[in-house]
Design a protein around this motif. Structure first.
Motif, mmCIF file in Angstrom:
data_model
loop_
_atom_site.group_PDB
_atom_site.id
_atom_site.type_symbol
_atom_site.label_atom_id
_atom_site.label_comp_id
_atom_site.label_asym_id
_atom_site.label_seq_id
_atom_site.Cartn_x
_atom_site.Cartn_y
_atom_site.Cartn_z
ATOM 1 N N ALA A 14 0.886 -1.160 0.000
ATOM 2 C CA ALA A 14 0.000 0.000 0.000
ATOM 3 C C ALA A 14 0.918 1.203 0.000
ATOM 4 O O ALA A 14 1.735 1.371 0.889
ATOM 5 C CB ALA A 14 -0.884 0.012 1.237
ATOM 6 N N ILE A 88 -8.253 0.914 2.792
ATOM 7 C CA ILE A 88 -6.987 0.174 2.924
ATOM 8 C C ILE A 88 -7.250 -1.180 3.563
ATOM 9 O O ILE A 88 -6.830 -2.222 3.061
ATOM 10 C CB ILE A 88 -5.956 0.978 3.737
ATOM 11 N N VAL A 92 -6.408 -4.832 2.033
ATOM 12 C CA VAL A 92 -5.166 -5.416 2.540
ATOM 13 C C VAL A 92 -5.386 -6.826 3.058
ATOM 14 O O VAL A 92 -4.598 -7.718 2.796
ATOM 15 C CB VAL A 92 -4.545 -4.513 3.632
ATOM 16 N N LEU A 97 2.129 -5.606 3.868
ATOM 17 C CA LEU A 97 1.804 -4.218 3.576
ATOM 18 C C LEU A 97 3.064 -3.375 3.646
ATOM 19 O O LEU A 97 3.889 -3.551 4.535
ATOM 20 C CB LEU A 97 0.784 -3.727 4.605
ATOM 21 N N VAL A 134 -3.071 0.441 -2.920
ATOM 22 C CA VAL A 134 -2.918 -0.926 -2.418
ATOM 23 C C VAL A 134 -2.746 -1.813 -3.643
ATOM 24 O O VAL A 134 -3.565 -1.789 -4.548
ATOM 25 C CB VAL A 134 -4.147 -1.365 -1.600
#
Length: 160
Positions: A14, A88, A92, A97, A134
């Motif tokens: 991200a 996010i 995710v 990440l 992302v």
């Protein structure tokens, strides 16, 4: 392909570009950092968008997004940070990440997502726009919060 949302199908990151909190550089580890009230003086609100694009396609530019209907208009930095955080976390899930900090990709844990949210709130409190990306399996999910003054806004957004 500026302005086009490209469809496309390896690793996840991200990209959360919070490279300037009120132009002073990234704030890291400062729990006592207070939000700015600059957003109130410049009287901004934010148009938020989410887009998907494949590798090789750049993110859309603000002029392209301004011609589209935003997902929502948000009227304070906390709402902006919350909307970005939700997007996010939705994309995710349980993957690795990474965020770009001072020009370097850094791994961040799920616990660090709270810090990313706080940095987004601080950036928005300065009346600034935010772009988060992302990435997974060749597909980018871009989240944009574009700061708008009433003069820049072509949608006549009003807080309800």
């Amino acid at each position: 392909m500026r302005g086009a949302v490209c469809a496309g199908a390896d690793d996840l990151w991200a990209a959360s570009d919070v490279s300037g909190v009120c132009g002073a550089g990234v704030v890291k580890g400062h729990d006592d950092t207070l939000p700015s009230d600059e957003w109130q003086y410049t009287v901004v609100h934010w148009h938020v968008y989410d887009e998907y694009r494949g590798n090789g396609c750049g993110p859309s530019d603000p002029a392209y997004r301004a011609r589209r209907r935003p997902r929502a208009a948000l009227f304070d930095p906390w709402a902006v940070a919350g909307w970005l955080d939700k997007g996010i976390r939705l994309h995710v899930r349980h993957r690795d990440l990474y965020a770009k900090v001072d020009g370097v990709w850094m791994p961040i844990s799920a616990a660090d997502l709270g810090e990313v949210r706080r940095l987004h709130m601080l950036t928005a409190s300065c009346g600034e726009s935010i772009h988060t990306d992302v990435y997974f399996n060749g597909l980018h999910h871009d989240l944009f919060a574009d700061a708008m003054t009433a003069k820049q806004c072509t949608r006549d957004c009003r807080q309800s």
